[in-house]
Design an enzyme around this catalytic site. Sequence first.
Site, PDB file in Angstrom:
ATOM      1  N   HIS A 167       1.150  -0.997  -0.190  1.00  0.00           N
ATOM      2  CA  HIS A 167       0.266   0.025   0.301  1.00  0.00           C
ATOM      3  C   HIS A 167       1.339   1.387  -0.299  1.00  0.00           C
ATOM      4  O   HIS A 167       0.544   1.792  -1.001  1.00  0.00           O
ATOM      5  CB  HIS A 167      -0.794   0.139   1.012  1.00  0.00           C
ATOM      6  N   GLU A 168       2.068   1.502   0.670  1.00  0.00           N
ATOM      7  CA  GLU A 168       2.731   2.928   1.316  1.00  0.00           C
ATOM      8  C   GLU A 168       3.549   3.118  -0.338  1.00  0.00           C
ATOM      9  O   GLU A 168       3.956   4.013  -0.751  1.00  0.00           O
ATOM     10  CB  GLU A 168       3.209   2.644   2.497  1.00  0.00           C
ATOM     11  N   HIS A 171       1.899   4.744  -3.421  1.00  0.00           N
ATOM     12  CA  HIS A 171       1.684   5.966  -2.886  1.00  0.00           C
ATOM     13  C   HIS A 171       3.255   6.172  -4.033  1.00  0.00           C
ATOM     14  O   HIS A 171       2.711   7.177  -4.485  1.00  0.00           O
ATOM     15  CB  HIS A 171       1.389   6.590  -1.493  1.00  0.00           C
ATOM     16  N   TYR A 182      -3.733  14.871  -2.737  1.00  0.00           N
ATOM     17  CA  TYR A 182      -4.541  14.279  -2.397  1.00  0.00           C
ATOM     18  C   TYR A 182      -5.172  14.679  -0.434  1.00  0.00           C
ATOM     19  O   TYR A 182      -5.015  15.320   0.320  1.00  0.00           O
ATOM     20  CB  TYR A 182      -2.584  13.909  -0.709  1.00  0.00           C
ATOM     21  N   GLU A 191      -5.319   7.302  -2.211  1.00  0.00           N
ATOM     22  CA  GLU A 191      -5.805   5.693  -1.289  1.00  0.00           C
ATOM     23  C   GLU A 191      -6.250   4.585  -2.329  1.00  0.00           C
ATOM     24  O   GLU A 191      -5.954   3.548  -1.893  1.00  0.00           O
ATOM     25  CB  GLU A 191      -6.827   6.302  -0.561  1.00  0.00           C
ATOM     26  N   ASP A 264     -10.230  13.970   7.450  1.00  0.00           N
ATOM     27  CA  ASP A 264      -9.189  13.226   7.203  1.00  0.00           C
ATOM     28  C   ASP A 264      -9.613  13.216   5.134  1.00  0.00           C
ATOM     29  O   ASP A 264      -9.506  13.282   4.444  1.00  0.00           O
ATOM     30  CB  ASP A 264     -10.145  11.251   6.514  1.00  0.00           C
ATOM     31  N   HIS A 269      -9.846   8.565   3.471  1.00  0.00           N
ATOM     32  CA  HIS A 269      -9.203   7.389   3.482  1.00  0.00           C
ATOM     33  C   HIS A 269     -11.814   6.369   3.581  1.00  0.00           C
ATOM     34  O   HIS A 269     -11.242   5.210   3.941  1.00  0.00           O
ATOM     35  CB  HIS A 269      -8.902   6.671   4.935  1.00  0.00           C
TER      36      HIS A 269
END
Length: 346
Positions: A167-168, A171, A182, A191, A264, A269
């Site tokens: 996931h990271e 990005h 973002y 996301e 958020d 998210h």
Amino acid sequence: MKKHRQCICHYLPPYVIGKLARTSDPEAREKARLSAIYGKISRAKRVGQPSVNLLSTAVSPGAGANRKVYDSQNTLKQRKKLVLEEGGPTTGDIAVNTVYEFAGIVRDYLKKLGRHSIDNQGMDIILNVHFGNQYMNAFWDGDEMTFGDGDGSIFTNFTKSLDVVAHELAHGVTQYTANLDYYSQSGALNEHFSDVFGSAIQQFYNKQDAGRADWLVGNEIMGPTLFGESLRSMKAPGSAYDNSLLGSDPQPSHMRDYFTGQDDNQGVHINSGIPNKAFYLVAKDIGTDKAMLIWYRALRMLWPDANFGDAVEIISHAARLLVKDRAVPEGSPQTVRLAFKEVGLP
Ligand SMILES: [Zn+2]
């Protein structure tokens, strides 16, 4: 001119840390408070750093996509002590060895998609472990990844999960392709693409098909306190958790429940649940790997302030292009359209 919002992408959403910071358990409160402070420190690091475009030109083409694992030694420093480099012997530290292995799996998967590391120019993959003291999070901040140990009770070590690493790293891939802002819908797409990569890579590694996969995000880092819960479900957004510590999963699975609040970054998210569900529906129909081909093609055609409507158009267009290339089944564009229609995006 609209201000561009660069992603400093934390794995745990702010509303999860926020809930912990308000819980009645004083110990959990303190850990959450510290994790939030560490998060701010990691954001401060970026001030005065070169922009993404400068970063990308600083990479020499054809470089080796080497993994480098650094030990933060429980400080807030990144690249503190280099403990494992590409091809080096494994260490006695399980977090180091695991993150190294998982980053290799992600790199292999990207290669399968025809991509040479995060930036497609072979940039090195920098991984920092043992960041902070029981830090409950992991993040990508523009040029490297950083992982906390968790507290062992609420969250385990964040290197423990391939899903977190994928996931990271994704990005980073998004940053070097569509570079989605973002914020708001473009942020929710940012996301979403990370969850798509995370799930697809996990299924690839586990040799699972879409029907057998659990489609859960973050289930592997839940500690004993949160056993059985996860952070998100791509198959059934909104059903990932429900407990006294975190409250309940706020993700919608349909546009009718779209989150319109400011939290958020306007729900990056949260509203990601809507396209996540659409991806799941497509993957269930044509297989995760084929769906991934479509989404990856689309990611390279999208732009920073693209919204959900733009994504539907571009993902459908990508499906049509791949049908022409005979890379995905004939009916894939229709499958994509139907899936988005089902989540309220006609
Ligand atoms: Zn993320």
